[in-house]
Design a protein around this motif. Structure first.
Motif, PDB file in Angstrom:
ATOM      1  N   HIS A   1      -9.513  50.611 -27.620  1.00  0.00           N
ATOM      2  CA  HIS A   1      -9.977  49.623 -26.661  1.00  0.00           C
ATOM      3  C   HIS A   1     -11.483  49.418 -26.800  1.00  0.00           C
TER       4      HIS A   1
ATOM      5  N   CYS B   1     -12.774  55.630 -20.899  1.00  0.00           N
ATOM      6  CA  CYS B   1     -12.040  54.435 -21.303  1.00  0.00           C
ATOM      7  C   CYS B   1     -11.215  53.914 -20.116  1.00  0.00           C
TER       8      CYS B   1
ATOM      9  N   CYS C   1      -7.230  54.272 -21.264  1.00  0.00           N
ATOM     10  CA  CYS C   1      -6.498  55.535 -21.415  1.00  0.00           C
ATOM     11  C   CYS C   1      -7.276  56.714 -20.827  1.00  0.00           C
TER      12      CYS C   1
ATOM     13  N   CYS D   1      -7.597  54.913 -28.138  1.00  0.00           N
ATOM     14  CA  CYS D   1      -6.643  53.806 -28.050  1.00  0.00           C
ATOM     15  C   CYS D   1      -7.187  52.540 -28.692  1.00  0.00           C
TER      16      CYS D   1
ATOM     17  N   CYS E   1     -13.376  52.943 -27.524  1.00  0.00           N
ATOM     18  CA  CYS E   1     -12.585  54.148 -27.329  1.00  0.00           C
ATOM     19  C   CYS E   1     -11.887  54.486 -28.635  1.00  0.00           C
TER      20      CYS E   1
HETATM   21 ZN   LIG Z   1      -8.861  54.454 -24.640  1.00  0.00          ZN
END
Ligand SMILES: [Zn+2]
Length: 113
Positions: A29, A7, A10, A27, A24
């Motif tokens: 994302h 990711c 993070c 987080c 991800c």
């Molecule tokens: Zn992430």
């Protein structure tokens, strides 16, 4: 098996593919592989309500009444906005409007003049 990239936000290794997107789970994302780092800096194209590509310095016309954040004034439909500057983000036009001062607009609410 293809190794998925970590990711970018993070650095989690638990990314997975969801259609054309990578997701991800840690987080939340989401991003696409194509738009990633591979092709280098990608020029973001910002278009007006009619699909015309906008550029820095363009003059645009507001196509709907817009409430001005933090005030009771309304930016009237038909207002001309000169010398726009394209920026990143949800509101992708930075500009200065007579009587209003500096503000940000969404490209979907303007038309190239
Ligand atoms: Zn992430």
């Amino acid at each position: 098996m293809n190794k998925l990239p970590n990711c970018p936000q993070c650095s989690s290794v638990y990314t997975y593919e969801d259609g054309a997107l990578l997701v991800c789970p840690e987080c939340g994302h989401e991003w696409s592989l194509d738009a990633g780092s591979a092709g280098g800096e990608e020029e973001k194209v910002i278009k007006d309500a009619n699909g015309n590509v906008l550029a820095d310095g363009d003059t645009v016309t507001v196509i709907k009444d817009l409430k001005v954040k933090g005030s009771s004034s309304v930016l009237k439909i038909g207002t001309k906005v000169k010398n726009i500057r394209l920026v990143e983000g949800d509101h992708d036009i930075d500009c200065k409007i007579d009587g209003f001062g500096a503000m940000k607009l969404k490209s979907e609410f303007v038309r190239k003049a």
